[in-house]
Scaffold this motif. Structure first.
Motif, PDB file in Angstrom:
ATOM      1  N   MET A   1      44.028  64.698  85.391  1.00  0.00           N
ATOM      2  CA  MET A   1      43.540  63.443  84.792  1.00  0.00           C
ATOM      3  C   MET A   1      42.027  63.304  85.045  1.00  0.00           C
ATOM      4  N   ALA A   2      41.276  62.981  84.001  1.00  0.00           N
ATOM      5  CA  ALA A   2      39.813  62.880  84.179  1.00  0.00           C
ATOM      6  C   ALA A   2      39.470  61.684  85.057  1.00  0.00           C
ATOM      7  N   THR A   3      38.401  61.840  85.838  1.00  0.00           N
ATOM      8  CA  THR A   3      37.975  60.714  86.689  1.00  0.00           C
ATOM      9  C   THR A   3      37.356  59.623  85.811  1.00  0.00           C
ATOM     10  N   ARG A   4      37.797  58.378  86.039  1.00  0.00           N
ATOM     11  CA  ARG A   4      37.230  57.268  85.258  1.00  0.00           C
ATOM     12  C   ARG A   4      35.988  56.754  85.969  1.00  0.00           C
ATOM     13  N   LYS A   5      35.033  56.264  85.157  1.00  0.00           N
ATOM     14  CA  LYS A   5      33.786  55.746  85.752  1.00  0.00           C
ATOM     15  C   LYS A   5      33.815  54.220  85.692  1.00  0.00           C
ATOM     16  N   ALA A   6      33.338  53.595  86.764  1.00  0.00           N
ATOM     17  CA  ALA A   6      33.261  52.121  86.771  1.00  0.00           C
ATOM     18  C   ALA A   6      31.896  51.726  87.315  1.00  0.00           C
ATOM     19  N   ASP A   7      31.446  50.547  86.920  1.00  0.00           N
ATOM     20  CA  ASP A   7      30.222  50.020  87.537  1.00  0.00           C
ATOM     21  C   ASP A   7      30.629  49.378  88.868  1.00  0.00           C
ATOM     22  N   VAL A   8      31.248  48.174  88.811  1.00  0.00           N
ATOM     23  CA  VAL A   8      31.754  47.578  90.053  1.00  0.00           C
ATOM     24  C   VAL A   8      33.265  47.612  89.992  1.00  0.00           C
ATOM     25  N   LEU A   9      33.874  48.235  90.984  1.00  0.00           N
ATOM     26  CA  LEU A   9      35.334  48.339  91.025  1.00  0.00           C
ATOM     27  C   LEU A   9      35.851  47.408  92.129  1.00  0.00           C
ATOM     28  N   ILE A  10      36.752  46.504  91.751  1.00  0.00           N
ATOM     29  CA  ILE A  10      37.286  45.534  92.721  1.00  0.00           C
ATOM     30  C   ILE A  10      38.728  45.900  93.028  1.00  0.00           C
ATOM     31  N   ILE A  11      39.035  46.035  94.309  1.00  0.00           N
ATOM     32  CA  ILE A  11      40.411  46.357  94.714  1.00  0.00           C
ATOM     33  C   ILE A  11      41.079  45.058  95.145  1.00  0.00           C
ATOM     34  N   GLY A  12      42.090  44.621  94.383  1.00  0.00           N
ATOM     35  CA  GLY A  12      42.790  43.365  94.658  1.00  0.00           C
ATOM     36  C   GLY A  12      42.409  42.325  93.617  1.00  0.00           C
ATOM     37  N   GLY A  13      43.424  41.819  92.910  1.00  0.00           N
ATOM     38  CA  GLY A  13      43.138  40.866  91.821  1.00  0.00           C
ATOM     39  C   GLY A  13      43.767  39.513  92.069  1.00  0.00           C
ATOM     40  N   SER A  14      43.562  39.003  93.286  1.00  0.00           N
ATOM     41  CA  SER A  14      44.085  37.662  93.596  1.00  0.00           C
ATOM     42  C   SER A  14      42.892  36.704  93.724  1.00  0.00           C
ATOM     43  N   SER A  15      42.985  35.749  94.637  1.00  0.00           N
ATOM     44  CA  SER A  15      41.937  34.723  94.695  1.00  0.00           C
ATOM     45  C   SER A  15      40.540  35.321  94.910  1.00  0.00           C
ATOM     46  N   ILE A  16      40.409  36.173  95.923  1.00  0.00           N
ATOM     47  CA  ILE A  16      39.066  36.675  96.242  1.00  0.00           C
ATOM     48  C   ILE A  16      38.608  37.669  95.170  1.00  0.00           C
ATOM     49  N   GLY A  17      39.494  38.603  94.802  1.00  0.00           N
ATOM     50  CA  GLY A  17      39.106  39.624  93.816  1.00  0.00           C
ATOM     51  C   GLY A  17      38.711  39.015  92.480  1.00  0.00           C
ATOM     52  N   LEU A  18      39.489  38.040  91.995  1.00  0.00           N
ATOM     53  CA  LEU A  18      39.178  37.473  90.671  1.00  0.00           C
ATOM     54  C   LEU A  18      37.902  36.641  90.704  1.00  0.00           C
ATOM     55  N   ASN A  19      37.661  35.915  91.796  1.00  0.00           N
ATOM     56  CA  ASN A  19      36.400  35.166  91.889  1.00  0.00           C
ATOM     57  C   ASN A  19      35.206  36.105  91.948  1.00  0.00           C
ATOM     58  N   CYS A  20      35.373  37.223  92.655  1.00  0.00           N
ATOM     59  CA  CYS A  20      34.271  38.218  92.683  1.00  0.00           C
ATOM     60  C   CYS A  20      34.039  38.735  91.264  1.00  0.00           C
ATOM     61  N   THR A 238      35.126  58.704  95.543  1.00  0.00           N
ATOM     62  CA  THR A 238      36.344  58.608  94.731  1.00  0.00           C
ATOM     63  C   THR A 238      37.241  57.509  95.266  1.00  0.00           C
ATOM     64  N   VAL A 239      37.790  56.738  94.354  1.00  0.00           N
ATOM     65  CA  VAL A 239      38.861  55.792  94.699  1.00  0.00           C
ATOM     66  C   VAL A 239      40.114  56.365  94.058  1.00  0.00           C
ATOM     67  N   LYS A 240      41.115  56.691  94.891  1.00  0.00           N
ATOM     68  CA  LYS A 240      42.325  57.344  94.373  1.00  0.00           C
ATOM     69  C   LYS A 240      43.362  56.277  94.067  1.00  0.00           C
ATOM     70  N   GLU A 247      35.400  56.623  89.899  1.00  0.00           N
ATOM     71  CA  GLU A 247      34.092  56.678  90.573  1.00  0.00           C
ATOM     72  C   GLU A 247      33.419  55.356  90.280  1.00  0.00           C
ATOM     73  N   ALA A 248      32.735  54.780  91.255  1.00  0.00           N
ATOM     74  CA  ALA A 248      32.127  53.469  90.979  1.00  0.00           C
ATOM     75  C   ALA A 248      30.779  53.372  91.678  1.00  0.00           C
ATOM     76  N   ASN A 249      29.861  52.630  91.040  1.00  0.00           N
ATOM     77  CA  ASN A 249      28.564  52.395  91.686  1.00  0.00           C
ATOM     78  C   ASN A 249      28.740  51.532  92.926  1.00  0.00           C
ATOM     79  N   GLU A 250      29.595  50.503  92.787  1.00  0.00           N
ATOM     80  CA  GLU A 250      29.848  49.598  93.918  1.00  0.00           C
ATOM     81  C   GLU A 250      31.344  49.301  93.950  1.00  0.00           C
ATOM     82  N   ILE A 251      31.871  49.128  95.159  1.00  0.00           N
ATOM     83  CA  ILE A 251      33.308  48.844  95.327  1.00  0.00           C
ATOM     84  C   ILE A 251      33.442  47.588  96.175  1.00  0.00           C
TER      85      ILE A 251
END
Ligand SMILES: Cc1cc2nc3c(=O)[nH]c(=O)nc-3n(C[C@H](O)[C@H](O)[C@H](O)COP(=O)(O)OP(=O)(O)OC[C@H]3O[C@@H](n4cnc5c(N)ncnc54)[C@H](O)[C@@H]3O)c2cc1C
Length: 417
Positions: A1-20, A238-240, A247-251
């Motif tokens: 599977m090809a590596t996907r590129k992201a600018d800012v990648l957020i891990i977790g999509g609850s209160s903190i992740g979605l506000n970020c 890499t974020v697996k 791959e992301a500029n910022e995580i």
């Protein structure tokens, strides 16, 4: 599977992740959210919905250990519980927590909690107005109810301390309390009203925020747990995930109580433990509370949410499962009946259990990783992860964009542990 590129990648999509995600998108960044389950739920959707800039005193404070021991002698009504385990990380967390229960810790925690709480409260009001979110948001304050002189006196002392830090608080004698909150039973003898607080329905707010973030262009991967990281030259390369590598500029790591598990490859010390609590949501009672409430002696939080009433309580350190305990839910309801006129029969709509991501000193962890130049940590908000969400979102966006932050974040950095 090809590596996907992201600018800012957020891990977790609850209160903190979605506000970020929201504040990063507003600042012009491209955002990818990776969520193990579904977004907008996490451990926040069933919570009390209290937005409480008044909560500037951390959980780790003088008196907490004494109260805890006293409560544990009465397990039927105790608002507190803890796992028995010899896991060294857990034991070290408990020792750190016990050591942090000091006046010094309270004084250290008040400035950042106050700044973040005020910023968040302003941001909530702004998001809800600008985005037209209908989520039962009410700026009616938070009312503490007391049934004993001793607890009322201690509540008044805390309120006076908070007033010194600019928190609006009104101390109400019995007559004033009953006039303000007719749902209180006759033997409630006083209260403290933190008039700058608010409440809302957290599930509605997060659902709307999740939809908004998608409309603003976020790429969202649900049911996609992050399983590890590749690190080279002080940077996460890499974020697996179960959907392949990114791959992301910022995580931004905002995985709540699971953050230390997600970060296990990263050689970081992130002392966060889950603190489980429960909620029960029921049909409206005839005399609905007018305010969000906190039952002083029982540590039970109550929120009128449209035509439902939600009761929440218990704090059980160390358990990761989210099985609802019928016994504890019944005890929460009994406590509510001690303070409020509730109809004898109320239909239960939902019972729920959630995990508060809890640090030993009662302050969240927000800041850049000391070991990885493209990683920001945003977790450990414990019982305030809804309340402090929009403020955290703003300062995380400022960190990512390397702008000056709204207030000094150095007391919240992970290096303090
Ligand atoms: C009973 C109760 C009442 C509460 N009442 C209030 C209140 O009134 N006001 C308040 O401010 N707070 C309250 N809280 C606390 C609040 O709910 C939490 O602080 C908040 O949920 C923390 O938000 P979070 O985004 O950091 O973490 P979470 O909500 O736990 O979200 C973390 C997310 O990360 C995801 N995740 C985990 N592992 C991975 C992985 N490997 N890969 C990708 N994603 C992953 C999870 O699925 C989850 O969606 C309450 C909590 C409880 C239990």
């Amino acid at each position: 599977m090809a590596t996907r590129k992201a600018d800012v990648l957020i891990i977790g999509g609850s209160s903190i992740g979605l506000n970020c995600a929201y504040y990063l998108l507003k600042s012009g960044r491209k955002v990818t959210v990776i969520e193990a389950d579904e977004i907008a739920r996490g451990n926040a959707a069933g919570n009390a919905g209290h937005i409480v800039p008044s909560h500037i005193i951390p959980l780790a404070a003088p008196g907490t250990i004494g109260n805890t021991l006293r409560w544990m002698l009465d397990p039927k009504t105790s608002p507190f519980g803890m796992k028995v385990s010899l896991d060294p990380k857990y034991l070290s967390w408990l020792i750190r927590f016990a050591l942090a229960c000091s006046e010094t810790n309270v004084q250290r925690a008040i400035p950042p909690l106050n700044s973040l709480g005020q910023l968040s409260a302003r941001n909530f009001a702004q998001i809800i107005a600008e985005e037209n979110f209908y989520c039962h948001y009410q700026e009616k304050g938070l009312l503490f109810l007391y049934k004993t002189e001793k607890a009322f006196a201690s509540g008044q002392r805390e309120a006076e301390l908070m007033q010194k830090h600019g928190i609006p608080a009104e101390i109400l004698d019995k007559a004033a309390l009953h006039e303000r909150e007719p749902a209180a039973r006759d033997d409630v003898l006083g209260g403290v009203h933190f008039t700058g607080d608010a409440h809302l329905n957290p599930a509605l707010f997060l659902k709307l925020l999740g939809e908004r973030v998608r409309l603003m262009g976020a790429e969202v991967f649900e049911h996609t747990p992050v399983s590890g990281f590749g690190v080279a030259d002080g940077k996460i390369c890499t974020v697996k995930t179960s959907a392949g590598d990114f791959e992301a500029n910022e995580i931004v790591l905002a995985a709540g109580a699971w953050t230390p598990l997600v970060a296990r490859d990263l050689k970081l010390n992130i002392p966060v433990q889950p603190a489980r609590g429960y909620s029960v949501t029921m049909s409206a009672t005839k005399v609905m509370p007018r305010h969000a409430l906190l039952l002083g002696e029982r540590s039970v939080a109550i929120s009128p949410m449209g035509d439902s009433l939600r009761l929440t309580g218990r704090l059980e350190i160390g358990n990761f499962d989210r099985i609802v305990s019928a016994k504890h839910v019944a005890s929460i309801e009994r406590s509510a009946r001690e303070y409020l006129h509730l109809d004898e029969n109320l239909d239960i709509h939902e019972t729920w259990a959630g995990l508060r991501p809890t640090t030993p000193d009662g302050m969240p962890i927000i800041g850049r990783s000391p070991r990885h130049r493209n990683l920001i940590l945003a977790t450990g908000h414990a019982m305030l992860g809804l309340s402090l969400g929009p403020g955290t979102g703003q300062v995380v966006a400022e960190l990512v964009n390397r702008h000056e932050t709204a207030f000094d974040l150095s007391p919240l950095r992970v290096e303090r542990f």
